[in-house]
Every structure is written in C-alpha cells, then in structure tokens.
Design an enzyme around this catalytic site. Structure first.
Site, mmCIF file in Angstrom:
data_model
loop_
_atom_site.group_PDB
_atom_site.id
_atom_site.type_symbol
_atom_site.label_atom_id
_atom_site.label_comp_id
_atom_site.label_asym_id
_atom_site.label_seq_id
_atom_site.Cartn_x
_atom_site.Cartn_y
_atom_site.Cartn_z
ATOM 1 N N HIS A 249 0.852 -1.186 0.000
ATOM 2 C CA HIS A 249 0.000 0.000 0.000
ATOM 3 C C HIS A 249 0.887 1.234 0.000
ATOM 4 O O HIS A 249 1.942 1.248 0.635
ATOM 5 C CB HIS A 249 -0.921 0.012 1.232
ATOM 6 C CG HIS A 249 -2.094 0.923 1.089
ATOM 7 N ND1 HIS A 249 -1.986 2.288 1.203
ATOM 8 C CD2 HIS A 249 -3.399 0.670 0.797
ATOM 9 C CE1 HIS A 249 -3.181 2.834 1.015
ATOM 10 N NE2 HIS A 249 -4.046 1.875 0.764
ATOM 11 N N GLU A 302 -7.637 -4.837 0.123
ATOM 12 C CA GLU A 302 -8.317 -5.561 -0.946
ATOM 13 C C GLU A 302 -8.287 -7.077 -0.745
ATOM 14 O O GLU A 302 -9.203 -7.773 -1.168
ATOM 15 C CB GLU A 302 -7.688 -5.219 -2.310
ATOM 16 C CG GLU A 302 -8.112 -3.885 -2.883
ATOM 17 C CD GLU A 302 -7.189 -2.763 -2.471
ATOM 18 O OE1 GLU A 302 -6.223 -3.054 -1.712
ATOM 19 O OE2 GLU A 302 -7.410 -1.620 -2.887
#
Length: 363
Positions: A249, A302
């Site tokens: 991320h 996700e």
C-alpha cells in the site's frame, strides 16, 4: 515556480488539509475524525459511520433512499451508477455548490448517497435477471442500510451477508486523498453540484487501478487452491512478473489495519477461503520481503475484502460498485470540506514539447 518540485502523479504532494481521516502509517489503527474504526465494527452500522464522517456525529445517520425510478439500467452497476448519479442532479434540480448553503449541500449529499446504494442494488438485481423491483414494503423491513440493500437486491437478507457487507462498508468508507476522492474535490472546487462531484468520483473509481483489486483476488485464490501448492504458485508468479493482488500500500509501512479487521470478520463468518488465503498470505509475504527487503509489502485491504464480499456472495464484477457504496461517506465529507475551503484547484504542468517552430507550407 520551482521546476525541481515536479513529482509524477503528485506523489507525496500535500494538496489539502483535512479533518476527516487519519491513517496510522505504521499500521496500528484507522481513525475517522479521530475515532478508531475497529471498535465501531459490529457496534454501529454503516449509516451511522456516514454520519460520523459527514457530520462528525456517530448518532447522525445517512437517510433512507426516497422513491425514485432509475431510467435505462443495464445491469452494469458502475456504469449505471455514474449515469444515474449525474441524472439525479437534473431530476432533483440540485444547486451549484458555490450558490447553496452548507446545510443544503449536506442535504443533497445525504439524498444522493442513499439513492446511489439503491441504484447499485437495483442494477445488481437486473444483472441477476429480475426485471421487477422488490416491493417497498419488503425493503422497509430492513433495520440497517446493508440489510435494506440486500432486500432491494435479492428480496432476502441473510444475517451473515448483512454483517459481511456492513463490515466492508465501514472499513472502506474513507481513506484520504485517493484518486476518486481527489476527483470529487476537484469537481467540487469548480462549484459544480453534488451530483456532478459524486458522478465524477464514480468514474475515477471504475478504473481497475483504484478499488478494483478485490475483483481479482477471488480468482487468484481459486487458482492457488487448484494447484494445492501456494509456494510454487508464488514462485512462478513472481518469476513471470505477475502481480500478486492484495499486497502493498502506498500509505502504510506495515499491515493495513483494515485488513486485520476484515480477516477477523471473515473467520467469524466461517469463510471457506480463509485457510487458503492465510497460507498464500504467509508465503507471499515471505517471498515479497525476500525480493524487496528495502520496503514493506504487507497485506492490504483488498485481500480480505474479497473474502468478506465472497461470504455475502458478491460476484467479482460488482466489487467496484460495492466499493462506491462504502465510499459515498468519505466523498460526501470531502465535498463539504472542499466547499468550505472555497478554492479552485489549478495545478501547473511542465512543458516538455518542441521548441517554438514554424509549420512547413505545402507547395
């Protein structure tokens, strides 16, 4: 202008100051207006979290959608949502942000947020082959936004599915100045109406590089399960340059706290994919750390979002629209904040084209 300050994609450039959300970059917590999100999950439904983000009050709530008949739904939820949200601005005669009060803008955003969820549910129902909407008296039996969403879509609401969707929505309701939120703020900065700002944000979120990863995680897990050998799958994936979805991320230097919450809920709901997901996670994290020791590539939101959405039997193509349903809260908060800022976005560009030249004259 300082030309040396150019950063492709505006990476790391501070464009706004915000009171809405603060990520703990070390991966400890996610806070909405200073409130840790983790204790909210299962205690407050999404509509109250919408109120926290938009009004700063957990006891405030997103309203229920009002009666409305979408026109020309196709069953492609992201496209239907973008078109219908823009259309609502005309149907409801929404005022321009620079011409209406903050209170009116907040009312417009509440109406739109609720209706956007309804549009997704009705588009998903059409995609399932059902042309007739679920009667309002059936939908009204739902106690939360997530339950009413499922009733409007399927005519029934399994409690496990409700919990899965509500958890996902709460965890992904807001996450700073990402591409779609920035788009919403840019459009808002022009004084456009709330429908235009939200519709533009939907368009930004429809791209697979922002919010679309959960649609790819489930097929990946199924592929790994079929091989029965996560270590070999990871080794071959990395050797071929294939991206392993759900890791890394741009904000967090450690675990994405949303991933931790979603993983816990996936286990609580008895997801059959948790076992293969944990094994792939273990192998992938070790391989990524070995390949990139200079940076942290931890599990992101996700990865376990895909598993939680799968518990609710959300088909992968619907995942981006489900993300929109969650993110209307954050977008609405940022649109209001941008309205109060009252400044048009006008960044600069560095020209790297040809030097001044004359065109050759034919003949």
């Amino acid at each position: 202008m300082d030309e040396s300050a150019f950063k492709p994609g505006l990476e790391g450039v501070v464009a706004v100051e915000t009171e809405i959300m603060e990520p703990d970059r070390e991966g400890g917590a996610l806070r909405y207006r200073g409130v840790d999100v983790e204790p909210l999950v299962g205690r407050y439904p999404y509509e109250n979290v919408w109120g926290l983000l938009v009004d700063g009050d957990i006891n405030s709530r997103m309203p229920d959608p009002e009666p409305y008949d979408p026109v020309g739904l196709t069953g492609n939820a992201p496209a239907d949502l973008q078109a219908e949200t823009a259309r609502l601005a005309g149907v409801w005669k929404l005022g321009k942000l620079n011409e209406i009060s903050d209170a009116q803008a907040r009312e417009d955003l509440g109406r739109l947020s609720a209706q956007m969820m309804s549009i997704v549910a009705r588009s998903a129902r059409l995609a399932d082959g059902h042309r007739e909407p679920v009667p309002d008296d059936v939908v009204s039996r739902g106690k939360t936004a997530a339950e009413k969403f499922l009733l409007r879509w399927r005519g029934k609401a399994d409690p496990k599915h409700v919990k899965a969707i509500d958890t996902y929505w709460v965890c992904t309701a807001e996450h700073g100045l990402n591409a779609s939120t920035f788009t919403a703020r840019i459009v808002s900065s022009t004084g456009a109406d709330c429908g235009a700002a939200l519709s533009a944000a939907v368009g930004a979120l429809s791209g697979p590089l922002h919010g679309g990863a959960p649609a790819y995680v489930k097929p990946m897990l199924e592929e790994v399960a079929l091989t029965g050998d996560p270590e070999r799958w990871v080794r071959e994936a990395l050797a071929s340059g294939r991206r392993i979805m759900g890791f890394g991320h741009r904000i967090y230097r450690a675990e994405d706290p949303r991933s931790r919450i979603l993983k816990r809920v996936a286990k609580e709901l008895g997801s059959p994919q948790v076992e293969v997901a944990e094994e792939l996670e273990r192998v992938a994290l070790a391989a990524l750390q070995e390949r990139h020791p200079e940076r942290v590539l931890a599990t992101n939101v996700e990865y376990y979002s895909a598993i939680v959405l799968d518990v609710a039997e959300i088909p992968p193509p619907l995942a981006p629209a489900m993300f929109v349903c969650s993110r209307v809260a954050g977008w609405s908060a940022h649109i209001l904040e941008q309205k109060k800022m009252g400044r048009l976005f006008r960044p600069s560009a560095r020209y790297i084209g040809p030097e001044p030249r004359a065109l050759a004259v034919a003949g």
